[in-house]
Write a protein that holds these residues in place. Sequence first.
Motif, short mmCIF file in Angstrom:
data_model
loop_
_atom_site.label_atom_id
_atom_site.label_comp_id
_atom_site.label_asym_id
_atom_site.label_seq_id
_atom_site.Cartn_x
_atom_site.Cartn_y
_atom_site.Cartn_z
N VAL A 64 0.77 -1.55 -0.06
CA VAL A 64 0.08 0.17 0.27
C VAL A 64 0.79 1.02 -0.48
O VAL A 64 0.47 2.30 -0.59
CB VAL A 64 -0.88 0.17 1.37
CG1 VAL A 64 -2.01 0.95 1.53
CG2 VAL A 64 -1.62 -1.37 1.28
N LEU A 67 2.25 2.12 -3.68
CA LEU A 67 1.32 2.39 -4.47
C LEU A 67 0.74 4.42 -3.98
O LEU A 67 -0.06 4.37 -3.07
CB LEU A 67 -0.02 1.16 -4.38
CG LEU A 67 -1.21 1.62 -5.59
CD1 LEU A 67 -1.22 1.33 -6.69
CD2 LEU A 67 -2.28 0.73 -4.62
N PHE A 72 -2.71 4.82 -8.70
CA PHE A 72 -3.98 3.93 -8.48
C PHE A 72 -5.21 4.58 -8.82
O PHE A 72 -6.20 3.26 -10.11
CB PHE A 72 -4.28 4.03 -6.77
CG PHE A 72 -5.77 3.06 -6.79
CD1 PHE A 72 -5.83 1.86 -6.67
CD2 PHE A 72 -7.47 4.44 -6.12
CE1 PHE A 72 -7.11 1.52 -6.23
CE2 PHE A 72 -8.44 3.48 -5.98
CZ PHE A 72 -8.34 1.82 -6.57
N ARG B 131 -3.24 -8.02 -8.97
CA ARG B 131 -2.89 -6.62 -9.27
C ARG B 131 -4.17 -6.65 -8.57
O ARG B 131 -5.53 -5.58 -9.58
CB ARG B 131 -2.67 -5.70 -10.98
CG ARG B 131 -1.38 -6.04 -11.38
CD ARG B 131 -0.20 -5.60 -10.37
NE ARG B 131 -0.45 -3.85 -9.30
CZ ARG B 131 0.92 -3.25 -9.24
NH1 ARG B 131 1.34 -3.31 -9.68
NH2 ARG B 131 -0.23 -1.97 -8.50
N ASP B 133 -5.61 -4.82 -6.33
CA ASP B 133 -5.58 -2.79 -6.48
C ASP B 133 -6.70 -3.07 -7.28
O ASP B 133 -6.79 -1.42 -7.79
CB ASP B 133 -4.39 -1.64 -6.18
CG ASP B 133 -3.50 -2.46 -7.23
OD1 ASP B 133 -3.25 -3.74 -6.94
OD2 ASP B 133 -2.81 -1.61 -7.41
N ARG B 134 -6.09 -3.30 -8.82
CA ARG B 134 -6.58 -2.71 -9.79
C ARG B 134 -8.30 -3.33 -10.34
O ARG B 134 -8.83 -3.92 -11.53
CB ARG B 134 -6.33 -2.71 -10.87
CG ARG B 134 -4.63 -2.50 -10.59
CD ARG B 134 -3.45 -2.09 -12.53
NE ARG B 134 -2.14 -1.81 -12.16
CZ ARG B 134 -1.13 -2.07 -12.85
NH1 ARG B 134 -1.29 -2.35 -14.24
NH2 ARG B 134 -0.38 -0.94 -12.63
#
Lengths: 331, 414
Positions: A64, A67, A72, B131, B133-134
Amino acid sequence: MTAESSTPNGGGPDSGPGAASGNSATSTPPPPGGISRRTVVKGMGVTLGAAAFGIAANPLKSFVEDLTFDEFIQRHYKELTNDELTAVLARLKTEVKEDYGADVEIKDHRPLKGVKFGYAINLSLCNGNGKCVEACHKENNHDRATNQSYIRVLEMPKGTMDMEKGNTTYNHAVPLKDKYYMPVQCLQCDNPPCVDVCPVQATWKEADGIVVVDYNWCIGCRYCEAACPYHARRFNWTTPEIPADEMNPIQSYLANRPRPKGTVEKCHFCLHKTREGKAPACMEACPTGARVFGNMLDPDSSVRWILENKRVFVLKEELGTQPSLFYFFDE
Amino acid sequence: MNDATPVTAERHLTSYPKFLWRSVVLATDGSALFYAWMTVLTAIALVGFNAWCHQVSEGMITTHMTDHVSWGLYIANFTFGVGLAAGGVMMVIPAYLYHDRKMHDVVIVGELLAIAAIVICLLFVVADLGRPDRFWHLIPGIGRFNFPMSMLTWDVIVLNGYLLINLHICGYLLYQRFLNREPNPKWYVPFVMLSIVWAISIHTVTAFLYCGLGGRPFWNSGLLAPRFLASAFVSGPAFIIVTLYILRRFSRIRASTRVIETLVKILRVTVLINLLMFASEMFTEFYTGGSHASAAHYLFFGLHGKTALVPWTWSSLALNIFAAVIFLTPRITTKPALLIVGCAMGFCGVWIEKGMGLIIPGFVPSTLHEIVEYTPSLVEWKVTAGIWAFGFMVFTVALKIAGRVFDGDHRLKV
């Protein structure tokens, strides 16, 4: 974990509903009869469960932290305005500096008008020396640890086209008398199964025939890897490792910039070079002259001459993928 | 069960939160055994979650997947989970299409199983993403949803749709019971009918993910979707039978023996159809021969000395055959212990067949005919166990709430 398993009775159910019941022990007035022992035990269980959850999630912290918010929320390549793209390229340049300590130039190369790239490989000349594999590795900033490359060379016994008889891991002086050598890389199909299956349109075919990947849009499901009949795609199982002094600083967004971990990549016909009118690295490196690259729409190009005058073939033609990379034998 | 007073919209505003709150309280109340069970599941789920966190931060190098075998244990379990979710429909069909009253009494077990199994499937897909997060790139409208070209987008739609349909059916029925009202068929029967069609669709679309790929001869067969359905209708009813026996023992949900008999009748047919289709595929592979059959060859006998899948394959076949023999034993419902063993065998047999026996050989040998073997890493096993544990938690809690509602414990006090 230890906290969790050491509670005799109060192992929290999942923290969602449990969290609420934990509150009831402290804030909401309970039903007649006051706070029951059971409620208190539940509350303790939930607290311990939540703590264990927090400990379990600890390894996510570094992910995290790495990122950034801009990364994002970055939109798909095709949806970026010119200003947004400039900002993205600048950000990526900084990221490469931070992560690898290398100063690089990342451009955005668009397809040239009137160009459709084609590649022809002369299997009579190719002797399996593997210079193309190595050149691709360096040019495209591949992971050093795995010695990654977009090209694999099959050593095949003369007299068969059955790839089952081939060998990609040969390690001896070449060429052997009874063998021929067949380099395989992305064939830039006109009907690419990998593009069809991508659930998020992170990969597509450009006007000049090159199939590209937006490394910042790919979700890493690897469906394209399953769909490709030619083993042309690679997944970044971890962050590629490239020493700063070995980093090729001439980069492009859809091409050879360092790829993020967890995303898919593939051969892009060195578009950062070929869209500037240069030859791809694998062709430059080939000492035998087996590789012929060019614009298939140009009637005077050598690749066009080969297509018109040699008996060329493509891999797994029966699948209907319509590759732009052809093979031929001289004799 | 009389409609005393019509419930107005305002009353729903107060009674629905009460229903949810009471459900939460009931879901977290239970015997020492219940707490022990949930504690163990929580612990396993957390170990899995922790392993997944490592995978995300260090990369999928923590798995044993490679560019050659690019899908492994996660997608194998995902595929199996879809079948389990679809299998729940084998209670719904007798209950609603054949008006089997006894089945009707416990049909909610099948519907809740569908919910838990879909949760498992969605988690396995997330676990397989490089991923996560995507993830938002997959959301229609916000991301870029490659519909209708990509079969994966179809799968996203049918799986989430199936989840919503079953959540609606179960939620509606339980809420109405909570209100002391007879459920209005208008509000759920059409959804039940839809769920029957939808159950078929989830496993068909999941099969299409694989069978549409021309470059993978082992998957590229028109029989794949029917095989998926047949095996789903083995694993689903087998799991439900065991669940019903456990519920008889530990809860007040009592399925009549007729329900078990009906499920066994279904199993007797599906287990044979599944074996028949399997035999048909293997005949085509081995009689034709050539490189088209190399994956099947690898499965059963190994290829060029590489034999990692051979033990899996033969045990799957043996489990499926033994399960069939047990199901076909006359008056098997009078021998619950044997029946449960048969169900466990059928369940495990299909788990291997749809998992290691289907996903992995699609990649071995690779498209360039290289042979790279795959055995899951510790991280993959941990994540897999964690997701299953979480699924069991969802299923347990859902059954607990449903049981209390049907008991009348869980009622709105007026």
